[in-house]
Design an enzyme around this catalytic site. Structure first.
Site, short mmCIF file in Angstrom:
data_model
loop_
_atom_site.label_atom_id
_atom_site.label_comp_id
_atom_site.label_asym_id
_atom_site.label_seq_id
_atom_site.Cartn_x
_atom_site.Cartn_y
_atom_site.Cartn_z
N GLY A 92 0.83 -1.20 0.00
CA GLY A 92 0.00 0.00 0.00
C GLY A 92 0.86 1.24 0.00
O GLY A 92 2.06 1.19 0.23
N GLY A 94 2.66 3.72 1.39
CA GLY A 94 3.17 3.98 2.72
C GLY A 94 3.70 5.39 2.88
O GLY A 94 3.99 5.85 3.98
N ASP A 127 8.73 5.93 7.75
CA ASP A 127 8.42 7.27 8.24
C ASP A 127 7.54 8.07 7.28
O ASP A 127 7.21 9.21 7.54
CB ASP A 127 9.72 8.04 8.53
N ASP A 254 4.52 -4.60 -7.20
CA ASP A 254 3.90 -3.30 -6.89
C ASP A 254 4.48 -2.21 -7.78
O ASP A 254 3.95 -1.10 -7.83
CB ASP A 254 4.09 -2.93 -5.41
N ASN A 255 5.56 -2.54 -8.49
CA ASN A 255 6.19 -1.54 -9.36
C ASN A 255 5.92 -1.83 -10.83
O ASN A 255 6.70 -1.45 -11.70
CB ASN A 255 7.69 -1.47 -9.07
P1 AMP Z 1 9.01 0.95 -3.19
O1 AMP Z 1 10.27 0.19 -2.88
O2 AMP Z 1 9.22 2.44 -3.28
O3 AMP Z 1 8.25 0.39 -4.33
O4 AMP Z 1 8.11 0.77 -1.90
C1 AMP Z 1 7.62 -0.47 -1.47
C2 AMP Z 1 6.60 -0.27 -0.39
O5 AMP Z 1 7.21 0.34 0.76
C3 AMP Z 1 5.45 0.62 -0.76
O6 AMP Z 1 4.33 0.13 -0.10
C4 AMP Z 1 5.87 1.97 -0.21
O7 AMP Z 1 4.78 2.82 0.01
C5 AMP Z 1 6.55 1.56 1.07
N1 AMP Z 1 7.56 2.53 1.53
C6 AMP Z 1 8.75 2.79 0.95
N2 AMP Z 1 9.40 3.73 1.64
C7 AMP Z 1 8.63 4.09 2.69
C8 AMP Z 1 8.75 5.00 3.77
N3 AMP Z 1 9.83 5.76 3.94
N4 AMP Z 1 7.74 5.08 4.65
C9 AMP Z 1 6.65 4.31 4.51
N5 AMP Z 1 6.47 3.43 3.52
C10 AMP Z 1 7.43 3.31 2.61
MG MG Z 2 6.54 0.62 -5.22
#
Ligand code: AMP
Ligand code: MG
Length: 489
Positions: A92, A94, A127, A254-255
């Site tokens: 989700g 985040g 965060d 998710d990407n």
């Molecule tokens: P990503 O690696 O950017 O595709 O992120 C994978 C998941 O981790 C997604 O659900 C993001 O919303 C969550 N996420 C990544 N970085 C953060 C952060 N600093 N705080 C909260 N959620 C995060």
């Molecule tokens: Mg992502």
């Protein structure tokens, strides 16, 4: 504030919020201390029907920092769950919020999303924030991809927050505003299949079909057609990546956007020296998302997508599985077709000969054997400036070159036409890692943003072959084999 809102050109709708509530949580951004501009995409703003002048005022900064919401916005965080490096997790948004869907003057519907806007119910341990470097990397690379003509989400703005975030070290915080055809991911469907009812899943599928694939809406087997269309778009997308040497870095489910756009630029980078095993991401220790693996991973992700659709494909599970498998089996054929078409164009081939694929693969093998730069090799061939290539002294390359020249003669097109075709398909500039790194470092460490726009200007029209670009592209590539990109999330 109201006055500015009236003039800013926001035209937001919220069709996603009409989905069952399980798909999102309404959430406000967490205000930041002292937002300030880093970069704003005026051209994109105008194409979205936004008033760039109004938005570049302090009120605009407040909007892109999440301190103020634009007129008509109803922010929400989207739910999804997917495979990260092969493991299934509840995910989700985040650290992101969908402000709404901007209806552009052309009548397109695009998501406006803040990334780095604070915690949400999906933040898990995070965060909710992002650092300047990674947000600028997404801005630069996504805009470079748009310039390359590769389907991608776009970047509208990056603002600094005036707050520090803590990763391995203390880093300046930033928020990116992302524009996307939508943020519906393979992982959104996985979430529906895992945690929702069949009716939730059907609602999501119907919504997505209506939004992105209305051409199949009336089909008898609409969900199969939908699956087939998604497969085709991904095959096209990943072939485009391969053709320019783009490495996504984190092809988790998710990407992967259902719209067929490149999404979620993390530790992505362009390959310098040609080597299919190239991996830049520091977290990808197994090389799962290496350059040469990208087509297989796309197929794997699509199989996960197809699985989510099983209840909609046929009421009999066995038959549903068969239908899904048959559809997935088409991926490699579509991919191969797009890849070959792209590579033929890169070599100036207009006609088709059975031996073309061998010709192409032999060139790639030579590039690998002699550690040649991927982009510059094609530029050298395009401009017929062999003397500038490290390959020019190699006898096996000379043999290859003769074969290629002979092949060009067997088609009716003139050498001018060949060169034009090659210029249209071989970028003279790509976002070189050391250039991007320099810009990010200056921004993060010194708060100096002056290098960003000049780099973007060069990257905006990568097929233009201007003298400045040729000079930029011809610069020696001091390729660092240990170069690593970090998520920095
Ligand atoms: P990503 O690696 O950017 O595709 O992120 C994978 C998941 O981790 C997604 O659900 C993001 O919303 C969550 N996420 C990544 N970085 C953060 C952060 N600093 N705080 C909260 N959620 C995060
Ligand atoms: Mg992502």
């Amino acid at each position: 504030m109201e006055k500015n809102d009236l003039n800013a050109g926001w035209n937001l709708e919220h069709s996603y919020a009409e989905l069952p509530e399980t798909f999102y949580t309404r959430q406000q951004a967490v205000a930041v201390q002292s937002p300030d501009w880093i970069i704003f995409n005026q051209t994109l703003a105008v194409s979205l029907g936004l008033n760039a002048d109004v938005l570049q005022c302090p009120e605009g900064t407040a909007i892109f920092a999440g301190n103020n919401i634009p007129d008509g916005a109803e922010p929400l965080a989207q739910a999804y769950a997917g495979h990260q490096f092969g493991n299934f997790n509840m995910l989700g948004d985040g650290r992101a919020l969908l402000l709404g869907e901007q209806i552009t003057p052309q009548g397109d519907r695009v998501d406006i999303q803040l990334k780095g806007s604070g915690r949400t119910p999906y933040s898990r341990g995070g965060d909710g924030r992002a650092a300047v470097g990674p947000m600028l990397r997404e801005y630069i690379i996504s805009e470079a991809m748009a310039g390359l003509g590769i389907p991608t989400t776009r970047s509208l703005a990056v603002v600094s927050t005036g707050e520090s975030i803590y990763r391995e070290t203390e880093r300046p915080g930033a928020i990116l505003t992302r524009v996307a055809a939508s943020h519906i991911r393979v992982a959104t469907f996985q979430y529906a299949a895992q945690f929702g009812s069949v009716e939730d899943l059907r609602a999501l599928a119907d919504y997505t079909i209506h939004r992105h694939f209305s051409q199949v809406e009336g089909n008898e087997q609409r969900y199969l057609s939908f699956l087939q269309e998604v497969i085709k778009l991904q095959a096209h997308l990943v072939a485009k990546w391969q053709n320019v040497g783009f490495i996504h870095g984190v092809m988790n489910t998710d990407n992967m956007a259902i719209s067929g756009e490149t999404i979620d630029y993390g530790p992505c980078a362009f390959m310098d020296t040609y080597n299919p095993a190239t991996v830049f991401s520091s977290i990808d220790r197994q090389g799962r998302y290496a350059y040469g693996n990208q087509p297989y991973i796309a197929g794997w992700n699509l199989a996960r997508f197809a699985e989510t659709l099983l209840p909609l494909l046929h009421e009999d599970e066995e038959q549903a599985v068969q239908i899904a498998q048959d559809a997935i089996a088409q991926f490699s054929e579509h991919y191969h077709h797009h890849w070959l078409t792209g590579m033929r164009a890169k070599l100036g081939l207009f006609t088709e000969e059975a031996e073309d694929e061998t010709l192409i693969k032999d060139l790639l093998d030579l590039m690998e054997k002699h550690a040649a730069d991927f982009t510059n090799t094609f530029v050298t061939l395009t401009l017929n400036k062999l003397e500038t290539s490290t390959l020019s002294d190699e006898s096996d390359f000379k043999e290859w070159h003769t074969r290629w020249q002979d092949r060009l003669v067997r088609q009716p097109e003139s050498s001018d036409e060949v060169m034009e075709q090659m210029k249209r398909n071989n970028p003279v500039v790509i976002p070189r890692n050391e250039k991007v790194e320099e810009v990010l470092e200056r921004a993060e460490q010194d708060g100096d943003y002056s290098l960003i726009q000049p780099l973007l200007d060069i990257l905006q029209r990568p097929y233009a072959y201007t003298p400045e670009q040729e000079a930029f592209g011809a610069m020696p590539v001091s390729c660092d084999p240990s170069y690593k990109t970090f998520c920095g999330t």
